[in-house]
Design a protein around this motif. Structure first.
Motif, PDB file in Angstrom:
ATOM      1  N   MET A 161     -44.952 -93.227 -49.143  1.00 21.04           N
ATOM      2  CA  MET A 161     -45.277 -92.376 -50.298  1.00 21.04           C
ATOM      3  C   MET A 161     -45.292 -93.230 -51.567  1.00 21.04           C
ATOM      4  O   MET A 161     -44.414 -94.054 -51.779  1.00 21.04           O
ATOM      5  N   ALA A 162     -46.323 -93.045 -52.376  1.00 24.00           N
ATOM      6  CA  ALA A 162     -46.423 -93.787 -53.634  1.00 24.00           C
ATOM      7  C   ALA A 162     -45.251 -93.413 -54.545  1.00 24.00           C
ATOM      8  O   ALA A 162     -44.662 -92.335 -54.415  1.00 24.00           O
ATOM      9  N   SER A 163     -44.946 -94.314 -55.474  1.00 22.63           N
ATOM     10  CA  SER A 163     -43.841 -94.038 -56.401  1.00 22.63           C
ATOM     11  C   SER A 163     -44.237 -92.907 -57.351  1.00 22.63           C
ATOM     12  O   SER A 163     -45.429 -92.590 -57.527  1.00 22.63           O
ATOM     13  N   ALA A 164     -43.223 -92.326 -57.987  1.00 23.84           N
ATOM     14  CA  ALA A 164     -43.502 -91.257 -58.965  1.00 23.84           C
ATOM     15  C   ALA A 164     -44.394 -91.804 -60.074  1.00 23.84           C
ATOM     16  O   ALA A 164     -45.322 -91.126 -60.531  1.00 23.84           O
ATOM     17  N   PHE A 165     -44.110 -93.052 -60.499  1.00 26.59           N
ATOM     18  CA  PHE A 165     -44.953 -93.636 -61.551  1.00 26.59           C
ATOM     19  C   PHE A 165     -46.417 -93.681 -61.126  1.00 26.59           C
ATOM     20  O   PHE A 165     -47.306 -93.269 -61.874  1.00 26.59           O
ATOM     21  N   ASP A 166     -46.679 -94.187 -59.911  1.00 26.96           N
ATOM     22  CA  ASP A 166     -48.075 -94.299 -59.458  1.00 26.96           C
ATOM     23  C   ASP A 166     -48.728 -92.921 -59.333  1.00 26.96           C
ATOM     24  O   ASP A 166     -49.901 -92.750 -59.692  1.00 26.96           O
ATOM     25  N   ARG A 167     -47.987 -91.963 -58.836  1.00 28.67           N
ATOM     26  CA  ARG A 167     -48.566 -90.618 -58.669  1.00 28.67           C
ATOM     27  C   ARG A 167     -48.887 -90.002 -60.037  1.00 28.67           C
ATOM     28  O   ARG A 167     -49.931 -89.380 -60.220  1.00 28.67           O
ATOM     29  N   ILE A 168     -47.981 -90.200 -61.003  1.00 28.11           N
ATOM     30  CA  ILE A 168     -48.231 -89.638 -62.346  1.00 28.11           C
ATOM     31  C   ILE A 168     -49.396 -90.375 -63.011  1.00 28.11           C
ATOM     32  O   ILE A 168     -50.263 -89.754 -63.637  1.00 28.11           O
ATOM     33  N   ALA A 169     -49.425 -91.694 -62.845  1.00 26.30           N
ATOM     34  CA  ALA A 169     -50.527 -92.472 -63.442  1.00 26.30           C
ATOM     35  C   ALA A 169     -51.862 -92.038 -62.844  1.00 26.30           C
ATOM     36  O   ALA A 169     -52.864 -91.906 -63.558  1.00 26.30           O
ATOM     37  N   ASP A 170     -51.890 -91.817 -61.545  1.00 21.76           N
ATOM     38  CA  ASP A 170     -53.128 -91.339 -60.902  1.00 21.76           C
ATOM     39  C   ASP A 170     -53.537 -89.978 -61.475  1.00 21.76           C
ATOM     40  O   ASP A 170     -54.717 -89.733 -61.737  1.00 21.76           O
ATOM     41  N   PHE A 226     -49.476 -79.673 -66.171  1.00 26.49           N
ATOM     42  CA  PHE A 226     -49.820 -78.734 -65.098  1.00 26.49           C
ATOM     43  C   PHE A 226     -50.034 -79.494 -63.790  1.00 26.49           C
ATOM     44  O   PHE A 226     -49.554 -79.086 -62.717  1.00 26.49           O
ATOM     45  N   ALA A 227     -50.737 -80.625 -63.872  1.00 25.62           N
ATOM     46  CA  ALA A 227     -50.991 -81.421 -62.663  1.00 25.62           C
ATOM     47  C   ALA A 227     -49.678 -81.964 -62.083  1.00 25.62           C
ATOM     48  O   ALA A 227     -49.485 -81.960 -60.861  1.00 25.62           O
ATOM     49  N   ILE A 228     -48.765 -82.398 -62.959  1.00 24.73           N
ATOM     50  CA  ILE A 228     -47.457 -82.902 -62.478  1.00 24.73           C
ATOM     51  C   ILE A 228     -46.658 -81.756 -61.860  1.00 24.73           C
ATOM     52  O   ILE A 228     -46.057 -81.899 -60.793  1.00 24.73           O
ATOM     53  N   ASP A 229     -46.636 -80.605 -62.554  1.00 24.09           N
ATOM     54  CA  ASP A 229     -45.915 -79.443 -62.019  1.00 24.09           C
ATOM     55  C   ASP A 229     -46.390 -79.133 -60.588  1.00 24.09           C
ATOM     56  O   ASP A 229     -45.589 -78.892 -59.681  1.00 24.09           O
ATOM     57  N   LYS A 230     -47.715 -79.129 -60.413  1.00 23.91           N
ATOM     58  CA  LYS A 230     -48.280 -78.792 -59.095  1.00 23.91           C
ATOM     59  C   LYS A 230     -47.972 -79.881 -58.074  1.00 23.91           C
ATOM     60  O   LYS A 230     -47.579 -79.594 -56.941  1.00 23.91           O
ATOM     61  N   GLU A 231     -48.167 -81.140 -58.477  1.00 24.10           N
ATOM     62  CA  GLU A 231     -48.009 -82.264 -57.540  1.00 24.10           C
ATOM     63  C   GLU A 231     -46.567 -82.360 -57.022  1.00 24.10           C
ATOM     64  O   GLU A 231     -46.344 -82.616 -55.846  1.00 24.10           O
ATOM     65  N   PHE A 232     -45.605 -82.141 -57.933  1.00 25.98           N
ATOM     66  CA  PHE A 232     -44.203 -82.352 -57.551  1.00 25.98           C
ATOM     67  C   PHE A 232     -43.455 -81.044 -57.285  1.00 25.98           C
ATOM     68  O   PHE A 232     -42.288 -81.077 -56.910  1.00 25.98           O
ATOM     69  N   GLY A 233     -44.113 -79.910 -57.509  1.00 24.36           N
ATOM     70  CA  GLY A 233     -43.455 -78.625 -57.265  1.00 24.36           C
ATOM     71  C   GLY A 233     -42.308 -78.353 -58.216  1.00 24.36           C
ATOM     72  O   GLY A 233     -41.272 -77.802 -57.835  1.00 24.36           O
ATOM     73  N   ILE A 234     -42.480 -78.782 -59.466  1.00 24.71           N
ATOM     74  CA  ILE A 234     -41.418 -78.616 -60.469  1.00 24.71           C
ATOM     75  C   ILE A 234     -41.989 -77.948 -61.713  1.00 24.71           C
ATOM     76  O   ILE A 234     -43.182 -77.635 -61.760  1.00 24.71           O
ATOM     77  N   LYS A 235     -41.116 -77.716 -62.686  1.00 20.48           N
ATOM     78  CA  LYS A 235     -41.558 -77.218 -63.990  1.00 20.48           C
ATOM     79  C   LYS A 235     -41.051 -78.206 -65.031  1.00 20.48           C
ATOM     80  O   LYS A 235     -39.866 -78.206 -65.378  1.00 20.48           O
ATOM     81  N   VAL A 236     -41.935 -79.084 -65.466  1.00 17.35           N
ATOM     82  CA  VAL A 236     -41.540 -80.095 -66.451  1.00 17.35           C
ATOM     83  C   VAL A 236     -41.145 -79.384 -67.746  1.00 17.35           C
ATOM     84  O   VAL A 236     -41.958 -78.670 -68.334  1.00 17.35           O
ATOM     85  N   PRO A 237     -39.895 -79.572 -68.191  1.00 14.12           N
ATOM     86  CA  PRO A 237     -39.413 -78.793 -69.342  1.00 14.12           C
ATOM     87  C   PRO A 237     -39.840 -79.383 -70.684  1.00 14.12           C
ATOM     88  O   PRO A 237     -39.017 -79.858 -71.477  1.00 14.12           O
ATOM     89  N   VAL A 238     -41.129 -79.363 -70.917  1.00 13.37           N
ATOM     90  CA  VAL A 238     -41.671 -80.017 -72.113  1.00 13.37           C
ATOM     91  C   VAL A 238     -41.076 -79.433 -73.389  1.00 13.37           C
ATOM     92  O   VAL A 238     -40.774 -80.163 -74.339  1.00 13.37           O
ATOM     93  N   GLU A 239     -40.897 -78.127 -73.405  1.00 10.51           N
ATOM     94  CA  GLU A 239     -40.355 -77.503 -74.625  1.00 10.51           C
ATOM     95  C   GLU A 239     -38.935 -77.989 -74.902  1.00 10.51           C
ATOM     96  O   GLU A 239     -38.586 -78.290 -76.048  1.00 10.51           O
ATOM     97  N   ALA A 240     -38.112 -78.052 -73.873  1.00  8.10           N
ATOM     98  CA  ALA A 240     -36.731 -78.518 -74.062  1.00  8.10           C
ATOM     99  C   ALA A 240     -36.721 -79.978 -74.502  1.00  8.10           C
ATOM    100  O   ALA A 240     -35.942 -80.369 -75.387  1.00  8.10           O
ATOM    101  N   TRP A 241     -37.591 -80.785 -73.910  1.00  6.98           N
ATOM    102  CA  TRP A 241     -37.667 -82.201 -74.308  1.00  6.98           C
ATOM    103  C   TRP A 241     -38.078 -82.315 -75.775  1.00  6.98           C
ATOM    104  O   TRP A 241     -37.498 -83.105 -76.528  1.00  6.98           O
ATOM    105  N   THR A 242     -39.076 -81.543 -76.142  1.00  8.49           N
ATOM    106  CA  THR A 242     -39.558 -81.612 -77.529  1.00  8.49           C
ATOM    107  C   THR A 242     -38.456 -81.194 -78.498  1.00  8.49           C
ATOM    108  O   THR A 242     -38.289 -81.795 -79.573  1.00  8.49           O
ATOM    109  N   GLN A 243     -37.702 -80.170 -78.110  1.00 15.12           N
ATOM    110  CA  GLN A 243     -36.592 -79.724 -78.977  1.00 15.12           C
ATOM    111  C   GLN A 243     -35.550 -80.828 -79.122  1.00 15.12           C
ATOM    112  O   GLN A 243     -35.011 -81.056 -80.210  1.00 15.12           O
ATOM    113  N   ASN A 247     -40.091 -93.920 -67.988  1.00 13.16           N
ATOM    114  CA  ASN A 247     -39.031 -92.932 -68.193  1.00 13.16           C
ATOM    115  C   ASN A 247     -39.486 -91.546 -67.769  1.00 13.16           C
ATOM    116  O   ASN A 247     -38.697 -90.759 -67.220  1.00 13.16           O
ATOM    117  N   LEU A 248     -40.758 -91.244 -68.016  1.00 15.33           N
ATOM    118  CA  LEU A 248     -41.303 -89.968 -67.553  1.00 15.33           C
ATOM    119  C   LEU A 248     -41.178 -89.867 -66.031  1.00 15.33           C
ATOM    120  O   LEU A 248     -40.793 -88.816 -65.489  1.00 15.33           O
TER     121      LEU A 248
END
Lengths: 155, 96
Positions: free
Chosen positions: B1-10, B45-62, B79-80
């Protein structure tokens, strides 16, 4: 529908956490400024207003999910397909379905049918932002009640 | 399995017009790759779908806006990728 006021939904017929269904009736030609321009001698419901109708259905679905604490605003329109013409006085059934509930945004699909026939569909992204003013929040609540949604009292 | 970095970069390369070879572990998603807020929404949205998570962008921004964390913690690619791996691990951890 009151096209010139962007009041696209007439009545919400059902809603749960994932889906909202609604009805609307396209107005007649007589005295309608939208059909005067679109198009002279060939009145057609503008496709952009069909997309707006699906966006509003999605917006009401998200408002329901968010307990009216935030305002959904359209951010992107994808894969819009306008399959058939919509004429004045057509009855439309609108459906909005949640595809993904993200952080500060949601993705939905919208679909419109008329008498069982597919009219159009779309994938939409909406951001959920704080209401820019209490007046708008109150107006949205009033409008939701008039459409048939149950609206919780503000916290 | 590709690394998280490679999958996100793709995903970023597929979702935006940023060439894949321009995306490095030290790239800042906004400042270096020039991704605007709408493209970033598509990427999340693509990351959420690919990894089955909910990236907490609002909490990070806060956290960034409140000065509790530097933006680099979330928006520099390496870091992402770590944050996404943490979210995946948290989701897979038994609850209770």
């Amino acid at each position: 529908m009151r096209l010139e006021y962007f009041e696209m939904i007439d009545r919400i017929t059902a809603v749960d956490d994932n889906t909202l269904t609604a009805e609307c009736k396209v107005p007649g030609v007589e005295g309608n400024p939208v059909f005067a321009g679109h198009m002279p001698g060939f009145p057609l419901m503008p496709g952009v207003l069909l997309i707006e109708t699906m966006a509003q259905a999605s917006g009401w679905l998200l408002l329901h999910r968010l307990n009216f604490t935030r305002m959904p605003l359209l951010a992107s329109v994808k894969e819009a397909k306008l399959r058939s013409f919509v004429l004045p006085e057509a009855s439309l059934q609108v459906e909005a379905t949640l595809v993904h509930d993200g952080s500060g945004y949601a993705v939905t699909t919208g679909r419109i049918t008329s008498n069982g026939k597919k009219v159009c569909e779309v994938e939409l992204t909406l951001r959920a932002l704080p209401f820019p003013s209490p007046d708008l929040a109150a107006m949205v609540r009033d409008r939701a009640r008039s459409l048939g949604l149950t609206v919780p009292e503000p916290a | 399995m590709a690394s998280a970095f490679d999958r996100i970069a793709d995903l970023i390369a597929e979702t935006s017009d940023v060439p894949r070879e321009k995306i490095t572990p030290d790239s800042h998603v906004i400042n270096d790759l020039g991704i605007d807020s709408l493209d970033f929404l598509d990427i999340v949205f693509a990351i959420d779908k690919e990894f089955g998570i909910k990236v907490p962008v609002e909490a990070w921004t806060q956290e960034v806006n409140a000065g509790r964390a530097p933006a680099e913690n979330f928006f520099v690619m390496k870091n992402l990728a770590i944050r996404v791996e943490e979210l995946v691990a948290a989701k897979q951890a038994p609850s209770g």
